[in-house]
Structure formats: C-alpha cells, structure tokens
Design a protein around this motif. Sequence first.
Motif, PDB file in Angstrom:
ATOM      1  N   SER A  18       0.797  -1.227   0.000  1.00 17.91           N
ATOM      2  CA  SER A  18       0.000   0.000   0.000  1.00 17.91           C
ATOM      3  C   SER A  18       0.831   1.280   0.000  1.00 17.91           C
ATOM      4  CB  SER A  18      -0.937   0.006   1.205  1.00 17.91           C
ATOM      5  OG  SER A  18      -0.210  -0.100   2.420  1.00 17.91           O
ATOM      6  N   PHE A  19       2.169   1.158   0.074  1.00 13.05           N
ATOM      7  CA  PHE A  19       3.011   2.344   0.124  1.00 13.05           C
ATOM      8  C   PHE A  19       3.997   2.367  -1.042  1.00 13.05           C
ATOM      9  CE2 PHE A  19       2.047   1.489   4.660  1.00 13.05           C
ATOM     10  CZ  PHE A  19       1.362   2.658   4.950  1.00 13.05           C
ATOM     11  N   GLN A  20       4.437   3.566  -1.370  1.00 15.57           N
ATOM     12  CA  GLN A  20       5.549   3.730  -2.297  1.00 15.57           C
ATOM     13  C   GLN A  20       6.810   3.834  -1.452  1.00 15.57           C
ATOM     14  OE1 GLN A  20       5.042   6.791  -5.267  1.00 15.57           O
ATOM     15  NE2 GLN A  20       7.250   6.995  -5.575  1.00 15.57           N
ATOM     16  N   LEU A  21       7.577   2.748  -1.398  1.00  9.60           N
ATOM     17  CA  LEU A  21       8.651   2.633  -0.426  1.00  9.60           C
ATOM     18  C   LEU A  21      10.001   3.071  -0.981  1.00  9.60           C
ATOM     19  CD1 LEU A  21       7.811  -0.846   1.145  1.00  9.60           C
ATOM     20  CD2 LEU A  21       7.225   1.415   2.045  1.00  9.60           C
ATOM     21  N   THR A  22      10.760   3.742  -0.131  1.00  7.89           N
ATOM     22  CA  THR A  22      12.176   3.972  -0.362  1.00  7.89           C
ATOM     23  C   THR A  22      12.917   3.207   0.727  1.00  7.89           C
ATOM     24  OG1 THR A  22      11.836   6.171  -1.313  1.00  7.89           O
ATOM     25  CG2 THR A  22      14.030   5.672  -0.462  1.00  7.89           C
ATOM     26  N   LEU A  23      13.712   2.209   0.330  1.00  9.62           N
ATOM     27  CA  LEU A  23      14.365   1.329   1.292  1.00  9.62           C
ATOM     28  C   LEU A  23      15.862   1.628   1.349  1.00  9.62           C
ATOM     29  CD1 LEU A  23      12.645  -2.073   0.401  1.00  9.62           C
ATOM     30  CD2 LEU A  23      11.932  -0.349   2.076  1.00  9.62           C
ATOM     31  N   SER A  24      16.386   1.603   2.557  1.00  7.09           N
ATOM     32  CA  SER A  24      17.818   1.777   2.773  1.00  7.09           C
ATOM     33  C   SER A  24      18.343   0.596   3.579  1.00  7.09           C
ATOM     34  CB  SER A  24      18.093   3.084   3.527  1.00  7.09           C
ATOM     35  OG  SER A  24      19.441   3.142   3.966  1.00  7.09           O
ATOM     36  N   GLU A  25      19.481   0.074   3.162  1.00  4.82           N
ATOM     37  CA  GLU A  25      20.088  -1.065   3.857  1.00  4.82           C
ATOM     38  C   GLU A  25      20.632  -0.673   5.231  1.00  4.82           C
ATOM     39  OE1 GLU A  25      21.263  -4.339   2.535  1.00  4.82           O
ATOM     40  OE2 GLU A  25      19.724  -4.124   0.999  1.00  4.82           O
ATOM     41  N   ASP A  26      21.148   0.532   5.339  1.00  5.68           N
ATOM     42  CA  ASP A  26      21.978   0.948   6.474  1.00  5.68           C
ATOM     43  C   ASP A  26      21.241   0.868   7.808  1.00  5.68           C
ATOM     44  OD1 ASP A  26      24.145   1.920   7.850  1.00  5.68           O
ATOM     45  OD2 ASP A  26      24.415   3.666   6.581  1.00  5.68           O
ATOM     46  N   GLY A  27      21.913   0.319   8.810  1.00  3.53           N
ATOM     47  CA  GLY A  27      21.354   0.257  10.151  1.00  3.53           C
ATOM     48  C   GLY A  27      21.714   1.446  11.001  1.00  3.53           C
ATOM     49  N   TYR A  28      22.677   2.246  10.537  1.00  8.05           N
ATOM     50  CA  TYR A  28      23.022   3.478  11.227  1.00  8.05           C
ATOM     51  C   TYR A  28      22.261   4.634  10.600  1.00  8.05           C
ATOM     52  CZ  TYR A  28      26.962   1.179  13.549  1.00  8.05           C
ATOM     53  OH  TYR A  28      27.740   0.351  14.324  1.00  8.05           O
ATOM     54  N   GLY A  29      22.008   5.665  11.371  1.00  6.85           N
ATOM     55  CA  GLY A  29      21.299   6.831  10.879  1.00  6.85           C
ATOM     56  C   GLY A  29      21.098   7.821  12.006  1.00  6.85           C
ATOM     57  N   PRO A  30      20.516   8.982  11.694  1.00  8.48           N
ATOM     58  CA  PRO A  30      20.395  10.055  12.686  1.00  8.48           C
ATOM     59  C   PRO A  30      19.201   9.870  13.617  1.00  8.48           C
ATOM     60  CG  PRO A  30      19.498  10.778  10.611  1.00  8.48           C
ATOM     61  CD  PRO A  30      20.016   9.398  10.365  1.00  8.48           C
ATOM     62  N   SER A  31      19.086   8.694  14.234  1.00  6.36           N
ATOM     63  CA  SER A  31      18.004   8.467  15.182  1.00  6.36           C
ATOM     64  C   SER A  31      18.358   7.281  16.081  1.00  6.36           C
ATOM     65  CB  SER A  31      16.683   8.231  14.448  1.00  6.36           C
ATOM     66  OG  SER A  31      15.588   8.304  15.352  1.00  6.36           O
ATOM     67  N   ASP A  32      17.444   6.945  16.997  1.00  8.92           N
ATOM     68  CA  ASP A  32      17.777   6.047  18.104  1.00  8.92           C
ATOM     69  C   ASP A  32      18.018   4.597  17.713  1.00  8.92           C
ATOM     70  OD1 ASP A  32      17.695   7.812  20.463  1.00  8.92           O
ATOM     71  OD2 ASP A  32      15.632   8.147  19.848  1.00  8.92           O
ATOM     72  N   HIS A  33      17.619   4.177  16.512  1.00  7.04           N
ATOM     73  CA  HIS A  33      17.908   2.797  16.108  1.00  7.04           C
ATOM     74  C   HIS A  33      19.404   2.546  15.994  1.00  7.04           C
ATOM     75  CE1 HIS A  33      17.642   5.227  12.473  1.00  7.04           C
ATOM     76  NE2 HIS A  33      18.394   4.339  11.859  1.00  7.04           N
ATOM     77  N   SER A  34      20.186   3.615  15.769  1.00 11.59           N
ATOM     78  CA  SER A  34      21.637   3.462  15.635  1.00 11.59           C
ATOM     79  C   SER A  34      22.260   2.828  16.872  1.00 11.59           C
ATOM     80  CB  SER A  34      22.298   4.821  15.369  1.00 11.59           C
ATOM     81  OG  SER A  34      21.965   5.311  14.103  1.00 11.59           O
ATOM     82  N   SER A  35      21.752   3.184  18.044  1.00 13.95           N
ATOM     83  CA  SER A  35      22.311   2.641  19.284  1.00 13.95           C
ATOM     84  C   SER A  35      22.150   1.124  19.332  1.00 13.95           C
ATOM     85  CB  SER A  35      21.616   3.276  20.495  1.00 13.95           C
ATOM     86  OG  SER A  35      21.833   4.675  20.535  1.00 13.95           O
ATOM     87  N   PHE A  36      21.035   0.626  18.812  1.00 11.35           N
ATOM     88  CA  PHE A  36      20.767  -0.809  18.841  1.00 11.35           C
ATOM     89  C   PHE A  36      21.556  -1.551  17.765  1.00 11.35           C
ATOM     90  CE2 PHE A  36      17.409   1.017  21.233  1.00 11.35           C
ATOM     91  CZ  PHE A  36      16.983   0.055  22.125  1.00 11.35           C
ATOM     92  N   TYR A  37      21.636  -0.967  16.580  1.00 11.46           N
ATOM     93  CA  TYR A  37      22.405  -1.605  15.519  1.00 11.46           C
ATOM     94  C   TYR A  37      23.879  -1.695  15.910  1.00 11.46           C
ATOM     95  CZ  TYR A  37      24.460  -2.632  10.978  1.00 11.46           C
ATOM     96  OH  TYR A  37      25.170  -3.202   9.953  1.00 11.46           O
ATOM     97  N   GLY A  38      24.359  -0.708  16.662  1.00 15.79           N
ATOM     98  CA  GLY A  38      25.732  -0.748  17.146  1.00 15.79           C
ATOM     99  C   GLY A  38      25.999  -1.923  18.073  1.00 15.79           C
ATOM    100  N   LYS A  39      24.930  -2.498  18.622  1.00 18.65           N
ATOM    101  CA  LYS A  39      25.037  -3.694  19.474  1.00 18.65           C
ATOM    102  C   LYS A  39      24.636  -4.954  18.704  1.00 18.65           C
ATOM    103  CE  LYS A  39      26.036  -1.445  23.343  1.00 18.65           C
ATOM    104  NZ  LYS A  39      27.314  -1.631  24.072  1.00 18.65           N
ATOM    105  N   GLN A  40      24.618  -4.862  17.381  1.00 12.91           N
ATOM    106  CA  GLN A  40      24.308  -5.991  16.489  1.00 12.91           C
ATOM    107  C   GLN A  40      22.893  -6.531  16.702  1.00 12.91           C
ATOM    108  OE1 GLN A  40      27.594  -8.815  16.863  1.00 12.91           O
ATOM    109  NE2 GLN A  40      28.716  -7.694  15.291  1.00 12.91           N
TER     110      GLN A  40
END
Length: 237
Positions: free
Chosen positions: A110-132
């Motif tokens: 139902s959406f027109q998606l733009t997907l990015s592989e990267d787990g790092y970024g300017p928000s709080d998910h980066s802290s979790f991806y840094g812990k694998q």
Amino acid sequence: GEGSLAPNSGEIHHGADDNASGTAGVIELARLFSAQRPRPKRTLVFIAFSGEEEGLLGSNYYVNHPLLPLTKTVAMINMDMIGRMKDHKLVIAGVGTAKEWRDLIARDKSFQLTLSEDGYGPSDHSSFYGKQIPVLFFWTGPHGDYHKPSDTFDKINYTDEARILSMVAHIVRDVDSADRRLTYTTAKTDSTQRTAVFRVYLGTLPNYADSNDGLLLDGVRDYSPAAKAGLKAGDRI
C-alpha cells in the motif's frame, strides 16, 4: 533555542511531527498489543527515548543498561517523524540488518517505499544496531516545518499514520509468530548523501554522552577507513 531553525521566533516549537507522531505511534501500538488475544509470545517493550538530538543519549543509555538482556532482544523498530506522509511515500531504513526484513516488508503493497540497507542513521535505532541488533527505521520524510514553531497538529496526516502503524503491527506479529528469531546481517553503508557534502570520511560513531578523557566510540561502520585501521566499538580516541 539551540537546534531551532527559527531561533529568533521566541515561539513554542510544538513538535507535532518531530516527534509527537512517533510517540503517539508507540502509545497506539502499546494499546493494540496489550489488547491482543492470544498475547504475543515474545516480550514487547514500548519505550520513548529523550536526548536524541543531543547525541542519542536516551537510547545509548538503554543499550548499556537494558531492561532485558540485549542477547534476548530480537529487533528494534524506530518511528521518528511518521506524521507527514505525502503521495503514499514511506522511507524504511535498516532493511539490510536482518535477512528476513525485505520479505516481511514486501507483504505490504500500500506504500511507495524507499528502502535503505543501512542500520546506522540520525536516530535512536543506531544505538541498537551498534550492538548488532536488527533494526527498522520508519520515516515520512522532511518538510519545511522541521524544528520550527509551525510543526503543528493540524498538518499531521492522521489517516496515513494509522496505516503506517498497521504495517508496523503486521511486521511485529510476523516476527513474534516466527519459529526462529531474525537473522542479524551486516548492512551496506549508505554514504551517498554524506560523501556528497563531506569529502573526508572516517566511519566512527562517537558516544556524545561521554566527554571524559578523549572520545569514546559506540561503533565503527563496516568496511570504513576506521574499520580497516582496526578501530572498534569501545575504543577511546
């Protein structure tokens, strides 16, 4: 004040999209899942972090003082600014952090998606991806009211935010019902935007909360100059 893009206005910055939209999403999902029967098999933690603009202070503290062991944390889904969808366009980052993410996302047409592989970024998910830990980051894109008093409730696209939450809920249910936990993978670095502005790139992710005796690293991007030099999370420069 500091961080405002209308610094001399003297007005309240309402923050309806950034990030009341994400906070409302967390509360709504908590309502939905607390009423679900049968209850989810896995433990779901609904949490709002403060201090993101100051250097991911809240999420960084959590991953180092978790409510439940990080070894048992299957995934983190982050909703930062999901209230201003236009033309059904939705950005999802982190799809390269688990082998199963793309298949789970592809079920929603139902959406027109733009997907990015990267787990790092300017928000709080980066802290979790840094812990694998596998992550997904949902975002409806930039707008002219960002960090201004004009980011008000009347501009929120409530209908499409509800649709985004429905998608997130389906993904959570799929993860919950799976026989096996998600398969963590190292994501490709999305450095296109950064290198277009900065010609010098190291690849370190500093801990902004720690300011004693040098610079503590929370993470290092794979295949970056820092990684090739042998730097790693926990090092202090």
